[in-house]
Enzyme design. Structure first.
Site, PDB file in Angstrom:
ATOM      1  CG  HIS A 128      -1.831   1.009   1.253  1.00 12.29           C
ATOM      2  ND1 HIS A 128      -1.704   2.466   1.392  1.00 12.29           N
ATOM      3  CD2 HIS A 128      -3.306   1.003   0.514  1.00 12.29           C
ATOM      4  CE1 HIS A 128      -2.794   3.143   1.354  1.00 12.29           C
ATOM      5  NE2 HIS A 128      -3.806   2.476   0.685  1.00 12.29           N
TER       6      HIS A 128
ATOM      7  CD  GLU B 166      -5.273   2.314  -3.022  1.00 11.14           C
ATOM      8  OE1 GLU B 166      -6.354   2.138  -2.745  1.00 11.14           O
ATOM      9  OE2 GLU B 166      -4.336   2.566  -2.371  1.00 11.14           O
TER      10      GLU B 166
HETATM   11  O1  G3P Z   1      -6.550   1.744   0.460  1.00 13.07           O
HETATM   12  C1  G3P Z   1      -7.646   2.610  -0.118  1.00 13.07           C
HETATM   13  C2  G3P Z   1      -7.101   3.940   0.192  1.00 13.07           C
HETATM   14  O2  G3P Z   1      -5.760   4.240  -0.071  1.00 13.07           O
HETATM   15  C3  G3P Z   1      -7.740   5.005  -0.517  1.00 13.07           C
HETATM   16  O3  G3P Z   1      -7.936   5.830   0.195  1.00 13.07           O
HETATM   17  O4  G3P Z   1      -9.351   7.657   1.540  1.00 13.07           O
HETATM   18  O5  G3P Z   1      -8.688   7.856  -0.788  1.00 13.07           O
HETATM   19  O6  G3P Z   1     -10.439   6.161  -0.206  1.00 13.07           O
HETATM   20  P1  G3P Z   1      -9.180   6.933   0.412  1.00 13.07           P
END
Ligand code: G3P
Length: 218
Positions: A89, A137
């Site tokens: 992550h 991400e």
């Molecule tokens: O693992 C999920 C995350 O990093 C996304 O975070 O707060 O943007 O939904 P968020």
């Protein structure tokens, strides 16, 4: 089936509500039988959360059980009820070599590997390890108000195409997901589901939000 992975991170709300979120998921899982409900729980809550829904750890050390004080092995995760773990992550980065090792450890020991990638360069490396899932991400959008599917639709499409053509992995997306439209857009771009944190963990009406997100995933 599409995945809804709720990452509690180390938010106080994530710790306080992890079990309630899992319980809500359990309650609505029959109604949304096409949604794979998953909570990425803090280590200390893996046992409680895993009694209610599928549970991932947020990271795993690439060690075998033994004299490694303070480390968390695959064995400990399994004993605590996790079905798998997030790997790499963007708030818990490891080297590419460690990512490969972690995926192999998961495969050898019956855990599901959810590898996070920050960009397409990483995605191209990680598909070679054929993890259970790859989550794209972009770090700059994490925790923000603009979702990955709105900010980077072309990259999301490229991402899902790469994963489909090169691996058997699920292609998940995350970062800034706040609305059902963010989800339908990511599904339209080929994703198999989402990773979300603040959009559920940090909102007061998180129960209603889970429903709305499930409708968008179904
Ligand atoms: O693992 C999920 C995350 O990093 C996304 O975070 O707060 O943007 O939904 P968020």
């Amino acid at each position: 089936m599409r995945s809804l992975v709720v990452n509690c991170k180390a938010y106080t709300e994530g710790i306080d509500r992890a079990v309630a979120i899992a319980s809500e998921m359990y309650g609505i899982s029959k109604r949304y039988s096409d949604v794979d409900f998953i909570v990425a729980a803090p280590y200390t809550l893996l046992r409680d959360v895993s009694r209610l829904t599928k549970t991932l750890a947020q990271s795993m050390d690439t060690i075998e059980p033994g004299a490694f004080t303070g480390h968390v092995s695959w064995y400990e995760l399994k004993k605590a009820g996790a079905v798998g773990t997030l790997i790499n992550h963007s708030e818990k980065r490891i080297s590419i070599r460690e990512v490969e090792k972690a995926v192999n450890i998961c495969r050898d020991n019956g855990l599901l590997s959810y590898v996070c990638a920050s960009n397409l360069r990483e995605v191209k490396k990680f598909v070679k390890f054929n993890p259970y899932a790859i989550a794209y991400e972009p770090p700059e959008l994490i925790g923000g108000e603009v979702s990955v599917s709105k900010a980077k639709p072309k990259v999301v499409k490229q991402f899902t195409d790469i994963v489909r053509s090169k691996a058997n992995s699920l292609a998940l997306v995350g970062a800034g997901i706040k609305t059902p439209e963010d989800i339908s857009k990511s599904v339209a771009l080929g994703s198999d589901g989402i990773l979300v944190a603040s959009g559920i963990i940090k909102v007061e009406n998180w129960e209603e939000t889970i429903y709305n997100f499930c409708d968008a995933l179904s």
